[in-house]
Design a protein around this motif. Structure first.
Motif, PDB file in Angstrom:
ATOM      1  N   TRP A  39       0.855  -1.191   0.000  1.00 48.74           N
ATOM      2  CA  TRP A  39       0.000   0.000   0.000  1.00 48.74           C
ATOM      3  C   TRP A  39       0.891   1.242   0.000  1.00 48.74           C
ATOM      4  CZ3 TRP A  39      -5.377  -0.588   0.144  1.00 48.74           C
ATOM      5  CH2 TRP A  39      -6.117   0.616   0.149  1.00 48.74           C
ATOM      6  N   LEU A  40       0.430   2.278  -0.699  1.00 47.77           N
ATOM      7  CA  LEU A  40       1.101   3.580  -0.706  1.00 47.77           C
ATOM      8  C   LEU A  40       0.137   4.625  -0.173  1.00 47.77           C
ATOM      9  CD1 LEU A  40       3.299   5.658  -1.557  1.00 47.77           C
ATOM     10  CD2 LEU A  40       2.253   5.645  -3.841  1.00 47.77           C
ATOM     11  N   HIS A  41       0.582   5.366   0.834  1.00 45.28           N
ATOM     12  CA  HIS A  41      -0.223   6.469   1.359  1.00 45.28           C
ATOM     13  C   HIS A  41       0.511   7.777   1.133  1.00 45.28           C
ATOM     14  CE1 HIS A  41      -2.995   8.806   3.751  1.00 45.28           C
ATOM     15  NE2 HIS A  41      -1.960   9.311   4.401  1.00 45.28           N
ATOM     16  N   LEU A  42      -0.194   8.765   0.595  1.00 45.84           N
ATOM     17  CA  LEU A  42       0.371  10.072   0.296  1.00 45.84           C
ATOM     18  C   LEU A  42      -0.248  11.132   1.187  1.00 45.84           C
ATOM     19  CD1 LEU A  42       0.140   9.863  -3.603  1.00 45.84           C
ATOM     20  CD2 LEU A  42       2.175   9.440  -2.193  1.00 45.84           C
ATOM     21  N   SER A  43       0.591  11.943   1.805  1.00 43.82           N
ATOM     22  CA  SER A  43       0.098  13.097   2.558  1.00 43.82           C
ATOM     23  C   SER A  43      -0.271  14.204   1.577  1.00 43.82           C
ATOM     24  CB  SER A  43       1.166  13.597   3.523  1.00 43.82           C
ATOM     25  OG  SER A  43       0.794  14.851   4.069  1.00 43.82           O
ATOM     26  N   GLY A  44      -1.434  14.808   1.777  1.00 45.20           N
ATOM     27  CA  GLY A  44      -1.872  15.886   0.895  1.00 45.20           C
ATOM     28  C   GLY A  44      -0.961  17.088   0.896  1.00 45.20           C
ATOM     29  N   TYR A  45      -0.129  17.229   1.917  1.00 45.12           N
ATOM     30  CA  TYR A  45       0.803  18.356   1.946  1.00 45.12           C
ATOM     31  C   TYR A  45       1.746  18.332   0.745  1.00 45.12           C
ATOM     32  CZ  TYR A  45      -0.564  19.893   6.620  1.00 45.12           C
ATOM     33  OH  TYR A  45      -1.267  20.385   7.694  1.00 45.12           O
ATOM     34  N   VAL A 100      -0.185  -1.402  -6.857  1.00 46.82           N
ATOM     35  CA  VAL A 100      -0.215  -1.063  -5.433  1.00 46.82           C
ATOM     36  C   VAL A 100      -1.294  -0.011  -5.193  1.00 46.82           C
ATOM     37  CG1 VAL A 100       1.094  -0.060  -3.509  1.00 46.82           C
ATOM     38  CG2 VAL A 100       2.233  -1.581  -5.139  1.00 46.82           C
ATOM     39  N   PRO A 101      -2.278  -0.271  -4.328  1.00 50.98           N
ATOM     40  CA  PRO A 101      -3.323   0.722  -4.054  1.00 50.98           C
ATOM     41  C   PRO A 101      -2.751   1.967  -3.382  1.00 50.98           C
ATOM     42  CG  PRO A 101      -3.940  -1.456  -3.219  1.00 50.98           C
ATOM     43  CD  PRO A 101      -2.496  -1.515  -3.573  1.00 50.98           C
ATOM     44  N   VAL A 102      -3.431   3.090  -3.580  1.00 48.04           N
ATOM     45  CA  VAL A 102      -2.961   4.380  -3.081  1.00 48.04           C
ATOM     46  C   VAL A 102      -4.076   5.080  -2.318  1.00 48.04           C
ATOM     47  CG1 VAL A 102      -1.972   6.622  -3.689  1.00 48.04           C
ATOM     48  CG2 VAL A 102      -1.425   4.600  -5.075  1.00 48.04           C
ATOM     49  N   SER A 103      -3.729   5.626  -1.166  1.00 50.34           N
ATOM     50  CA  SER A 103      -4.653   6.479  -0.405  1.00 50.34           C
ATOM     51  C   SER A 103      -4.037   7.863  -0.267  1.00 50.34           C
ATOM     52  CB  SER A 103      -4.950   5.885   0.975  1.00 50.34           C
ATOM     53  OG  SER A 103      -3.748   5.624   1.690  1.00 50.34           O
ATOM     54  N   LEU A 104      -4.902   8.845  -0.009  1.00 51.69           N
ATOM     55  CA  LEU A 104      -4.439  10.232   0.131  1.00 51.69           C
ATOM     56  C   LEU A 104      -5.295  10.950   1.151  1.00 51.69           C
ATOM     57  CD1 LEU A 104      -3.199  12.604  -2.616  1.00 51.69           C
ATOM     58  CD2 LEU A 104      -4.952  13.433  -1.070  1.00 51.69           C
TER      59      LEU A 104
END
Length: 320
Positions: free
Chosen positions: A151-157, A180-184
């Motif tokens: 999993w990949l998570h991205l900070s909106g900053y 790979v799924p991504v969340s933000l």
């Protein structure tokens, strides 16, 4: 913006059993100066406060809460200044996070002053100097970061600087190529206003899970009701989980709210990092095979634990 074919195809990736592999978080690492004061600030003179300097940053907080909540392997890509790089590396390692911190040769580590009212809501106001954290760039990325990642998570900053937006594009492309799924997490209404709603929404192609706060969801849709806003956003992103603080959370898919989860009981001391705690626990639960609704329950539990302590990361309840 309408839901594209890539978003529809991605909907299946957020259901259906545990995913083996690491959680990779890309985002901000900053130094938090938390000042808890009682009553209004006295302009032009002194206001008594309890002040602590703590490690923080939305991305780093998510990573630490995920590790604390039982995620087997958590990685973090961030950018810091030489002034405090060693301290931040030690703090991340102590929290169980494998940090890859790029040391910026020119900018200091970002600093956030968090003014926390010690009233019943423990609401906080931020003064933010993003420093090196907004200088992450595509050159800091390596496809090897996704080796073994689930999993990949991205900070909106990341979206609030040109170099950060370019990095997001690069990371999304790499994640898409590997499945790979991504969340933000949208991160900040203040910065979102500066960026512009349309530019933010245009950045969501390839994002499977969006985790806005109530205010962020309403800002992004122009709707005053959080449920309506979450439902509208879920026409753009396969899964939207709106974090509502003391009112719990909403889970929306395909233009409709599918679940309303209550908040866990808590006596707030400092709301800094509560949304990050929710996100870290939510993603950990997803990776272990939980359905989004059950994962949101875990998020609410972590958020409640977060507000009962000072600072944005999990730590023993002591001091301040």
């Amino acid at each position: 913006m309408g839901p594209g074919s890539s978003a529809r195809a991605a909907a299946g990736t957020i259901r259906g059993g545990a995913r083996d592999g690491a959680l990779l978080v890309v985002g901000d690492v900053v130094t938090d100066v938390v000042a808890r004061h009682s009553g209004p600030l006295a302009a032009g003179t002194d206001t008594k406060a309890a002040i602590r300097t703590l490690p923080g940053g939305a991305g780093a907080n998510v990573a630490c809460w995920a590790a604390h909540w039982g995620c087997a392997e958590v990685r973090l890509l961030g950018r810091v200044g030489a002034d405090s790089a060693a301290w931040h590396e030690r703090e991340l390692a102590a929290a169980g996070v494998h940090g890859r911190l790029v040391v910026d040769p020119d900018a200091p580590t970002g600093t956030v002053i968090s003014l926390v009212d010690t009233g019943a809501s423990a609401e906080r106001t931020f003064l933010t100097d993003s420093g090196a954290s907004l200088r992450l760039e595509p050159g800091d990325w390596s496809d090897a970061l996704l080796d073994g990642a689930a999993w990949l998570h991205l900070s909106g900053y990341l979206l609030f600087s040109e170099s950060g937006r370019a990095l997001v594009t690069t990371a999304l492309g790499s994640a898409r190529a590997r499945g790979v799924p991504v969340s933000l997490d949208p991160a900040s209404t203040g910065f979102l206003v500066g960026l512009g709603v349309d530019r933010f929404l245009a950045s969501l192609d390839g994002v499977e899970v969006l985790l806005p706060s109530r205010d962020e969801a309403c800002l992004l849709t122009g709707l005053p009701d959080a449920a309506d806003a979450a439902a509208k956003l879920s026409r753009h992103v396969p899964l939207v989980v709106a974090k509502l603080g003391a009112d719990g959370a909403l889970v929306a898919r395909s233009g409709a709210v599918h679940a309303r989860l209550p908040a866990a009981p808590a006596t707030p001391r400092d709301t800094t990092g509560a949304g990050d705690a929710f996100t870290g626990a939510f993603l950990t639960a997803l990776l272990t095979g939980a359905e989004p609704e059950d994962a949101a329950v875990q998020g609410c539990l972590a958020g409640a634990r977060a507000v009962e302590q000072v600072g944005g990361r999990p730590r023993p309840a002591a001091g301040l």
